[in-house]
Design an enzyme around this catalytic site. Structure first.
Site, PDB file in Angstrom:
ATOM      1  N   ALA A  16     -10.891  22.388 -64.629  1.00  0.00           N
ATOM      2  CA  ALA A  16     -11.830  23.404 -64.166  1.00  0.00           C
ATOM      3  C   ALA A  16     -13.237  22.831 -64.186  1.00  0.00           C
ATOM      4  O   ALA A  16     -13.581  21.991 -65.000  1.00  0.00           O
ATOM      5  CB  ALA A  16     -11.761  24.636 -65.056  1.00  0.00           C
ATOM      6  N   SER A 265     -18.799  21.157 -73.483  1.00  0.00           N
ATOM      7  CA  SER A 265     -17.787  20.445 -72.729  1.00  0.00           C
ATOM      8  C   SER A 265     -16.619  21.345 -72.382  1.00  0.00           C
ATOM      9  O   SER A 265     -16.460  22.433 -72.931  1.00  0.00           O
ATOM     10  CB  SER A 265     -17.288  19.238 -73.524  1.00  0.00           C
ATOM     11  OG  SER A 265     -16.367  19.657 -74.511  1.00  0.00           O
ATOM     12  N   LYS A 266     -15.816  20.859 -71.464  1.00  0.00           N
ATOM     13  CA  LYS A 266     -14.651  21.618 -71.024  1.00  0.00           C
ATOM     14  C   LYS A 266     -13.760  22.006 -72.193  1.00  0.00           C
ATOM     15  O   LYS A 266     -13.174  23.078 -72.212  1.00  0.00           O
ATOM     16  CB  LYS A 266     -13.824  20.756 -70.064  1.00  0.00           C
ATOM     17  CG  LYS A 266     -14.480  20.538 -68.732  1.00  0.00           C
ATOM     18  CD  LYS A 266     -13.566  19.732 -67.828  1.00  0.00           C
ATOM     19  CE  LYS A 266     -14.258  19.484 -66.494  1.00  0.00           C
ATOM     20  NZ  LYS A 266     -13.397  18.773 -65.557  1.00  0.00           N
ATOM     21  N   ARG A 267     -13.694  21.112 -73.144  1.00  0.00           N
ATOM     22  CA  ARG A 267     -12.788  21.347 -74.262  1.00  0.00           C
ATOM     23  C   ARG A 267     -13.232  22.515 -75.133  1.00  0.00           C
ATOM     24  O   ARG A 267     -12.478  22.964 -75.992  1.00  0.00           O
ATOM     25  CB  ARG A 267     -12.680  20.074 -75.106  1.00  0.00           C
ATOM     26  CG  ARG A 267     -12.298  18.861 -74.278  1.00  0.00           C
ATOM     27  CD  ARG A 267     -11.873  17.744 -75.173  1.00  0.00           C
ATOM     28  NE  ARG A 267     -11.022  18.252 -76.234  1.00  0.00           N
ATOM     29  CZ  ARG A 267     -10.050  17.552 -76.785  1.00  0.00           C
ATOM     30  NH1 ARG A 267      -9.815  16.353 -76.384  1.00  0.00           N
ATOM     31  NH2 ARG A 267      -9.333  18.071 -77.760  1.00  0.00           N
TER      32      ARG A 267
END
Length: 512
Positions: A16, A265-267
């Site tokens: 994403a 971040s994405k995480r």
RNA sequence: GGUCCGUUCGUCUAGGGGUUAGGACGUAUCCCUUUCACGGAUAAAACACGGGUUCGAUUCCCGUACGGACUACCA
């Protein structure tokens, strides 16, 4: 030289798109609009091992939701296609070879084990920067150390190889960043980055220079994480002989986590208590779900406005800007230099502001749909009244139904805490009388009438209205808090109010 | 560790050699009010530190500290 401004957003489809990326896209879009130029999108999918199905579609949908769609993209190609680097694969090798010919790049045949061994050796020798550079390359297997014949033989026999840039030993590389000013780096601290991978794909470094050049990009607006490799990119433009059309760089400050520890971040997913993605996303491999701002109830304009102000400001004290107004006011020199912590409270405030700017008919759609999902049909007129009642009190569209359900369904039970404090004989007396009055009332019943009637009833009973108001609310709505009660009465109508009062009278016991 | 970038209220920021250092979000209090919100008002709240330069530095310069990014055949 007066070139048309062309900027690009170049995400890699590895999952994403996160909000930092969305902001980068937004700034690129705003700059293009402001300058009367073009905003394009290029998919940087040169790492096939990180390909994630659906990611590209996700990027497209996110930008569409926000209304910042690119003029040129894989799905709306312009004259500079293809817009996916994987589809441009055949064109990169010639550029890499051009660099080899000019002596700015070379073939390297080292295996990953050999590279690993080199790093270990250097680390053991306490070399500060164990890297493939002007010194260490002399001890590795490459076209600089191998004989011409052996290189030819290896190439002919299909030995795997990469092409690396030949970083000059000592050269000062300068670049004038639009946000940070002059940044100077010495080439001795840079390494011989891989330009072409052994699978025949270019790395980011090669591909972005070649594509930006071919696509006529005039300004590269990207995240600060790229600043360390920007000198390499400047060098590549020079090696290619494209310095005169080299884009200007603008490295954006990072979006940081609210606690200030590291970039968002994405995480981070929903771990921080808010989404980091524009839309809901389900990881196709792990099945892990992450929520998006859209599904949480953020309006695109509000989200955009909020995002634009994360690192940029117009220089005056205005806060609310439509996309068009943002484009008009935007300028790169008003972008800040320092990292920006993400503050979800401000995002909510923006959403409230935008919600209040919307018309009742627009907002009714949310209410009607949400009610329908619960099996309740709300007539248009009633929905309109309910919106007016709640417009100033909600943060998200879904709050409308949540906070007005009680209008469509009479309370079956009552808030016990409020009941124990506010329910008493006086209240019961006033309510009983009021119900009787309502039953005989056949004039138009609006908030003013409801109140006048209630006041006169209380007066007739010799009871101060203020003393029993909370009890009245409790009896009719079941709770001690909510929107303007008399307006609620008007929406409910005399019969319903009377019915609810009688139910309350029968079900609430007076504590002596 | 190395290279690079950064540092104004809790947060987003304005400002800039001499200011009561401004605004917004959030927080608190008050007003409005039938509650809760909205709205209005008020308050607490910041120039990381140390040296220079200067008549004067939060602003310019240099250090220090702290934070961050990067340091892959990932982008």
């Amino acid at each position: 030289m007066n070139r048309e401004v062309r900027v690009r957003f170049a995400p890699s489809p590895t999952g994403a798109l996160h909000i930092g990326g969305v902001r980068t896209a937004l700034y690129n879009y705003l700059f293009a609009k402001k300058m009367g130029g073009k905003f394009l999108l290029r998919i940087e999918d040169t790492d096939q091992t990180r390909f994630v199905p659906g990611a590209e579609e996700y990027i497209k949908e996110s930008l569409e939701w926000l209304g910042i769609s690119p003029e040129e993209s894989p799905w709306h190609p312009g004259d500079c296609g293809p817009y996916r680097q994987s589809e441009r694969k055949p064109m990169y090798m010639q550029y890499a070879l051009d660099l080899v010919e000019k002596g700015h790049a070379y073939y390297a045949f080292d295996t990953s084990e050999e590279l690993e061994a080199m790093r270990e050796r250097l680390t053991a020798a306490r070399v500060v920067q164990p890297q493939y550079n002007s010194i260490t390359r002399t001890q590795m297997k490459n076209s600089l150390t191998l004989s011409e014949d052996e290189v030819k033989t290896r190439l002919a026999s299909g030995d795997p190889y990469v092409i690396r840039v030949k970083m000059p030993r000592k050269e000062e590389v300068r670049l004038n960043d639009m946000i940070r000013g002059w940044v100077m780096v010495h080439s001795s601290t840079l390494d011989d980055k891989v330009l072409m991978k052994s699978d025949g794909m270019p790395t980011y470094h090669l591909a972005n220079i070649v594509d930006d050049h071919l696509m006529g990009i005039t300004h590269v607006i990207r995240g600060e994480e790229w600043l360390p490799s920007a000198p390499l990119h400047v060098l590549l433009y020079r090696f290619f002989g494209w310095e005169d059309t080299m884009p200007q760089f603008a490295h954006l400050p990072l979006l940081l986590k609210p606690d200030g520890n590291g970039k968002l971040s994405k995480r981070d997913g929903d771990k921080l208590g808010f989404p980091v993605f524009p839309l809901n996303w389900t990881d196709p491999f792990s099945g892990e779900k992450s929520s998006g701002f859209r599904e949480q109830g953020y309006l695109p304009d509000a989200f955009l406005n909020f995002l634009a102000f994360l690192g940029w400001n117009p220089g005056d004290e205005r806060e609310i800007f439509s996309l068009e107004e943002l484009a008009e006011a935007f300028s790169i020199d008003r972008i800040g230099k320092s990292g920006t912590k993400f503050d979800i409270a401000k995002a909510k405030w923006y959403n409230e502001q935008y919600l209040r700017l919307k018309t009742n008919p627009e907002l009714m759609q949310y209410l009607i749909a949400d009610a329908k999902a619960d099996g309740v049909d709300i007539p248009i007129e009633k929905a309109n009244a309910m919106i007016s009642l709640l417009k100033e009190r909600v943060t998200f569209p879904s709050d409308f139904w949540r906070d007005s359900k009680f209008i469509m369904a009479a309370p079956k039970e009552f808030d016990q805490e409020v009941a124990s404090k506010k329910w008493n004989a006086d209240a019961a007396k006033v309510l009983g009388a009021y119900a009787t009055v309502l039953d005989g009332f056949d004039s138009p019943f609006d908030a003013v009438a409801a109140k006048a009637l209630l006041e006169s009833t209380a007066e007739a009973e010799g009871i101060k209205l203020g003393k029993v108001m909370q009890a009245v609310r409790l009896a009719v709505t079941g709770s001690g808090a909510g929107p303007d009660l008399m307006e609620v009465f008007a929406i409910l109508g005399t019969a319903e109010v009377s019915k609810r009062i009688r139910f309350a009278l029968n079900n609430l016991t007076v504590v002596a």
